[in-house]
Design a protein around this motif. Structure first.
Motif, PDB file in Angstrom:
ATOM      1  N   PHE A 236       0.835  -1.207   0.000  1.00  0.00           N
ATOM      2  CA  PHE A 236       0.000   0.000   0.000  1.00  0.00           C
ATOM      3  C   PHE A 236       0.865   1.249   0.000  1.00  0.00           C
ATOM      4  O   PHE A 236       2.001   1.229   0.460  1.00  0.00           O
ATOM      5  N   THR A 237       0.310   2.293  -0.595  1.00  0.00           N
ATOM      6  CA  THR A 237       0.937   3.610  -0.529  1.00  0.00           C
ATOM      7  C   THR A 237       0.153   4.400   0.493  1.00  0.00           C
ATOM      8  O   THR A 237      -1.057   4.567   0.344  1.00  0.00           O
ATOM      9  N   ALA A 238       0.821   4.829   1.542  1.00  0.00           N
ATOM     10  CA  ALA A 238       0.123   5.564   2.596  1.00  0.00           C
ATOM     11  C   ALA A 238      -0.354   6.904   2.055  1.00  0.00           C
ATOM     12  O   ALA A 238       0.403   7.620   1.395  1.00  0.00           O
ATOM     13  N   GLY A 239      -1.608   7.217   2.326  1.00  0.00           N
ATOM     14  CA  GLY A 239      -2.099   8.527   1.900  1.00  0.00           C
ATOM     15  C   GLY A 239      -3.603   8.560   1.764  1.00  0.00           C
ATOM     16  O   GLY A 239      -4.294   7.608   2.105  1.00  0.00           O
ATOM     17  N   ARG A 240      -4.083   9.691   1.282  1.00  0.00           N
ATOM     18  CA  ARG A 240      -5.534   9.837   1.105  1.00  0.00           C
ATOM     19  C   ARG A 240      -5.780  10.636  -0.176  1.00  0.00           C
ATOM     20  O   ARG A 240      -4.871  11.308  -0.683  1.00  0.00           O
ATOM     21  N   ARG A 241      -7.031  10.529  -0.657  1.00  0.00           N
ATOM     22  CA  ARG A 241      -7.404  11.346  -1.807  1.00  0.00           C
ATOM     23  C   ARG A 241      -7.468  12.812  -1.377  1.00  0.00           C
ATOM     24  O   ARG A 241      -7.865  13.097  -0.251  1.00  0.00           O
TER      25      ARG A 241
ATOM     26  N   GLY B 259      -8.594   6.338   1.290  1.00  0.00           N
ATOM     27  CA  GLY B 259      -7.204   6.424   1.751  1.00  0.00           C
ATOM     28  C   GLY B 259      -6.874   5.336   2.750  1.00  0.00           C
ATOM     29  O   GLY B 259      -7.758   4.632   3.249  1.00  0.00           O
ATOM     30  N   PHE B 260      -5.595   5.197   2.998  1.00  0.00           N
ATOM     31  CA  PHE B 260      -5.133   4.245   4.012  1.00  0.00           C
ATOM     32  C   PHE B 260      -3.799   4.743   4.547  1.00  0.00           C
ATOM     33  O   PHE B 260      -2.957   5.206   3.791  1.00  0.00           O
ATOM     34  N   MET B 261      -3.620   4.623   5.870  1.00  0.00           N
ATOM     35  CA  MET B 261      -2.355   5.133   6.418  1.00  0.00           C
ATOM     36  C   MET B 261      -1.468   4.015   6.928  1.00  0.00           C
ATOM     37  O   MET B 261      -0.450   3.705   6.347  1.00  0.00           O
ATOM     38  N   GLU B 262      -1.863   3.366   7.977  1.00  0.00           N
ATOM     39  CA  GLU B 262      -0.975   2.439   8.677  1.00  0.00           C
ATOM     40  C   GLU B 262      -1.857   1.579   9.572  1.00  0.00           C
ATOM     41  O   GLU B 262      -2.759   2.111  10.203  1.00  0.00           O
ATOM     42  N   PRO B 263      -1.621   0.294   9.687  1.00  0.00           N
ATOM     43  CA  PRO B 263      -2.510  -0.502  10.546  1.00  0.00           C
ATOM     44  C   PRO B 263      -2.229  -0.387  12.042  1.00  0.00           C
ATOM     45  O   PRO B 263      -2.973  -0.929  12.837  1.00  0.00           O
TER      46      PRO B 263
ATOM     47  N   ARG C 242      -3.049  10.719  11.248  1.00  0.00           N
ATOM     48  CA  ARG C 242      -1.683  10.618  10.704  1.00  0.00           C
ATOM     49  C   ARG C 242      -0.658  11.103  11.724  1.00  0.00           C
ATOM     50  O   ARG C 242       0.350  10.439  11.979  1.00  0.00           O
ATOM     51  N   ASP C 243      -0.939  12.254  12.345  1.00  0.00           N
ATOM     52  CA  ASP C 243       0.039  12.819  13.277  1.00  0.00           C
ATOM     53  C   ASP C 243       0.241  11.908  14.493  1.00  0.00           C
ATOM     54  O   ASP C 243       1.359  11.734  14.969  1.00  0.00           O
ATOM     55  N   PHE C 244      -0.866  11.319  14.968  1.00  0.00           N
ATOM     56  CA  PHE C 244      -0.739  10.414  16.122  1.00  0.00           C
ATOM     57  C   PHE C 244       0.064   9.167  15.731  1.00  0.00           C
ATOM     58  O   PHE C 244       0.902   8.692  16.504  1.00  0.00           O
ATOM     59  N   LEU C 245      -0.166   8.683  14.524  1.00  0.00           N
ATOM     60  CA  LEU C 245       0.600   7.521  14.053  1.00  0.00           C
ATOM     61  C   LEU C 245       2.089   7.870  13.954  1.00  0.00           C
ATOM     62  O   LEU C 245       2.954   7.097  14.382  1.00  0.00           O
ATOM     63  N   ILE C 246       2.377   9.024  13.390  1.00  0.00           N
ATOM     64  CA  ILE C 246       3.781   9.419  13.201  1.00  0.00           C
ATOM     65  C   ILE C 246       4.512   9.473  14.542  1.00  0.00           C
ATOM     66  O   ILE C 246       5.682   9.086  14.644  1.00  0.00           O
ATOM     67  N   LEU C 247       3.801   9.921  15.594  1.00  0.00           N
ATOM     68  CA  LEU C 247       4.440  10.018  16.917  1.00  0.00           C
ATOM     69  C   LEU C 247       5.067   8.681  17.333  1.00  0.00           C
ATOM     70  O   LEU C 247       6.174   8.652  17.867  1.00  0.00           O
ATOM     71  N   HIS C 248       4.361   7.572  17.086  1.00  0.00           N
ATOM     72  CA  HIS C 248       4.879   6.258  17.498  1.00  0.00           C
ATOM     73  C   HIS C 248       6.265   6.007  16.903  1.00  0.00           C
ATOM     74  O   HIS C 248       7.109   5.365  17.514  1.00  0.00           O
TER      75      HIS C 248
END
Ligand SMILES: Cc1cc2nc3c(=O)[nH]c(=O)nc-3n(C[C@H](O)[C@H](O)[C@H](O)COP(=O)(O)OP(=O)(O)OC[C@H]3O[C@@H](n4cnc5c(N)ncnc54)[C@H](O)[C@@H]3O)c2cc1C
Length: 245
Positions: A61-66, A82-86, A131-137
């Motif tokens: 998958f390519t992370a992102g959204r329309r 869209g899809f970001m990260e599981p 997205r921002d909360f995911l990036i923090l991890h």
């Protein structure tokens, strides 16, 4: 059987382990910029608690959204948007939010642009805050054993996240913006769990009487302990309510 999913940081991503009644669900979310598919597959297979029951299934998958979830008379919801990260299992939440926001902005045949624009704005907000909360991890990692983790630790992050980190580092405060999904307890768990600690406490705490404050903390602790005591055991609960045939 553990009642939780375990997420473990790995050299080029992270591995999930989900205990089910009849098997353990395992997967490795990895960065294909940093490791080959063959290597990642071999790594996953050598880090299972038992023998694999099937060949791993590769999902790219390519992370992102329309940029626009809603265009004219077409609305993209779920993976089509869209899809970001599981990692935080928020995908089904985004489907639900997509539906409820669509209901709130439901058009008649005029398809007014103001409704469409607002829907796209609120959905962008949902995606970006998650997205921002995911990036923090990833950003808050203390791992320094592979170029993958070095890259993540050093990468620039969105301004909203950088502000959130600075605010927490300063005085332990987390502010929830509008209806963003993750509340302060989620942010506390990742900040503290990943070693980002505040340099000072919230000054409001100084306005409280210490005796009252301690009594209140003891009360919370006791309520949690009492609740845990009366909760059914995980396996008993499954046996009584949803045992596999
Ligand atoms: C292993 C795993 C674990 C997961 N765990 C979680 C979790 O814990 N929490 C969570 O929130 N999410 C989780 N997810 C993600 C979540 O399951 C998906 O994001 C969600 O199911 C996607 O739903 P969807 O309706 O958007 O897309 P899909 O379920 O992919 O549905 C799209 C449908 O459209 C059909 N289709 C495609 N192209 C066409 C076409 N041209 N014409 C007609 N039909 C078409 C497809 O056949 C499919 O039926 C997990 C995913 C996986 C793989």
């Amino acid at each position: 059987m553990a009642p939780v999913t375990r997420a473990t940081a790995r050299p080029h991503g992270w591995q999930w382990r989900i205990p089910l009644q009849h098997r353990l669900g395992n997967g490795y979310a990895f960065s294909s910029d940093h490791v080959s598919e063959d290597e990642a597959t071999a790594y996953l297979l050598s880090h299972l608690d038992g023998q694999p029951l099937a060949e791993p299934n590769l999902i790219r998958f390519t992370a992102g959204r329309r940029k626009k979830s809603w265009l004219k008379n077409v609305v993209a919801i779920g993976l089509s948007a869209g899809f970001m990260e599981p990692l935080e299992s928020q995908s089904i939440h985004l489907i639900q939010v997509g539906i409820s926001r669509l209901m709130a902005h439901f058009p008649d045949r005029a398809f007014r642009q103001a409704d469409i624009d607002r829907y796209n704005r609120v959905m962008t907000f949902e995606y970006e805050k998650i997205r921002d909360f995911l990036i923090l991890h990833f950003k808050a990692t203390r791992r320094n054993d592979t170029p993958y983790w070095d890259y993540l630790r050093e990468m620039p992050v969105p301004e909203y996240l950088a502000d959130k980190i600075d605010l927490f580092r300063g005085s332990g405060r987390v502010f929830r913006e509008n209806e963003e999904l993750f509340n302060d307890t989620s942010w506390f768990a990742v900040f503290i769990g990943q070693g980002i600690l505040p340099q000072a406490w919230d000054p409001m705490a100084d306005t409280m009487d210490e005796g009252v404050f301690k009594a209140r903390m003891a009360e919370i602790k006791a309520v949690i302990a009492r609740s845990a005591e009366v909760m059914p055991d995980h396996m008993d609960f499954i046996g009584q309510n949803c045992a596999a045939a």
